[in-house]
Design a protein around this motif. Sequence first.
Motif, short mmCIF file in Angstrom:
data_model
loop_
_atom_site.label_atom_id
_atom_site.label_comp_id
_atom_site.label_asym_id
_atom_site.label_seq_id
_atom_site.Cartn_x
_atom_site.Cartn_y
_atom_site.Cartn_z
N UNK A 1 0.81 -1.22 0.00
CA UNK A 1 0.00 0.00 0.00
C UNK A 1 0.85 1.27 0.00
N UNK A 2 2.16 1.13 0.08
CA UNK A 2 3.05 2.30 0.11
C UNK A 2 3.97 2.30 -1.08
N UNK A 3 5.26 2.03 -0.84
CA UNK A 3 6.22 2.07 -1.94
C UNK A 3 5.88 1.11 -3.08
N UNK A 4 5.30 -0.03 -2.75
CA UNK A 4 4.93 -0.99 -3.78
C UNK A 4 3.84 -0.50 -4.70
N UNK A 5 2.94 0.30 -4.16
CA UNK A 5 1.86 0.85 -4.96
C UNK A 5 2.40 1.81 -6.01
N UNK A 6 3.32 2.66 -5.60
CA UNK A 6 3.95 3.59 -6.53
C UNK A 6 4.78 2.84 -7.58
N UNK A 7 5.52 1.84 -7.13
CA UNK A 7 6.34 1.04 -8.05
C UNK A 7 5.46 0.30 -9.05
N UNK A 8 4.36 -0.29 -8.55
CA UNK A 8 3.46 -1.06 -9.41
C UNK A 8 2.89 -0.20 -10.53
N UNK B 1 4.25 1.91 -12.29
CA UNK B 1 5.21 2.09 -13.39
C UNK B 1 5.31 0.87 -14.30
N UNK B 2 4.67 -0.22 -13.91
CA UNK B 2 4.78 -1.48 -14.64
C UNK B 2 3.75 -1.56 -15.77
N UNK B 3 4.01 -2.44 -16.75
CA UNK B 3 2.99 -2.72 -17.77
C UNK B 3 1.73 -3.28 -17.09
N UNK B 4 0.61 -3.15 -17.74
CA UNK B 4 -0.68 -3.54 -17.15
C UNK B 4 -0.69 -5.00 -16.69
N UNK B 5 -0.17 -5.90 -17.49
CA UNK B 5 -0.16 -7.32 -17.11
C UNK B 5 0.65 -7.54 -15.84
N UNK B 6 1.77 -6.86 -15.71
CA UNK B 6 2.58 -6.99 -14.50
C UNK B 6 1.90 -6.34 -13.30
N UNK B 7 1.19 -5.23 -13.54
CA UNK B 7 0.42 -4.61 -12.46
C UNK B 7 -0.61 -5.60 -11.91
N UNK B 8 -1.27 -6.31 -12.81
CA UNK B 8 -2.27 -7.29 -12.40
C UNK B 8 -1.63 -8.44 -11.63
N UNK B 9 -0.46 -8.89 -12.08
CA UNK B 9 0.24 -9.97 -11.39
C UNK B 9 0.65 -9.56 -9.97
N UNK B 10 1.12 -8.33 -9.82
CA UNK B 10 1.51 -7.83 -8.50
C UNK B 10 0.29 -7.69 -7.60
#
Length: 125
Positions: free
Chosen positions: A17-24, A26-35
Motif C-alpha cells: 500500500x506504500x512504496x509498492x503501490x507507486x512502483x506497481x 510504473x509497470x505494464x498492465x499485465x505486471x500490475x495485475x500480477x503484482x
Amino acid sequence: MYRRAVDIARHARHWFDGPGLEWRATLPVADQAAVATESLRTTARMMAVIAWAVDPRHDKAPGAALPRFTSSAFTQGGSLPGTSPLLGTPGGDIAIASRQLVDTIVERTPIAQKPAPHSDGLWRI
C-alpha cells in the motif's frame, strides 16, 4: 505462527500500500495485475494462517494433534514463479515469506480436503 503471520501481514500492508503501490504503477498492465494478485494472495494466506492459529482446538492437551489447516488453496510452495515482477523486490520477499509460513504449517498438520460434491452439485456440509 500467529505472531509471524501478523508480522508478515503488517509488512505486506506497508509495502503493497506504500512504496509498492507507486512502483506497481510504473509497470505494464499485465505486471500490475500480477503484482495486485500476489498482494491479495499474500493477504489471504495470512488471514487463513491467523484464523487457523486462533482456532480454539489449539488448546487441546499437550501432544494432541493440531487442528487441520483447511486452506489448501494457498499452498503454492515457497517461491514465486520465475516470471513474477515481484522477484528482487521487498514485495517478493514478503510474498515468499507468506508462502513459506503456509508450507511450515502444512508440514506440521494435515490439510482438510474439500468433501466430494453430491450428484446435484452441492457441497456436503
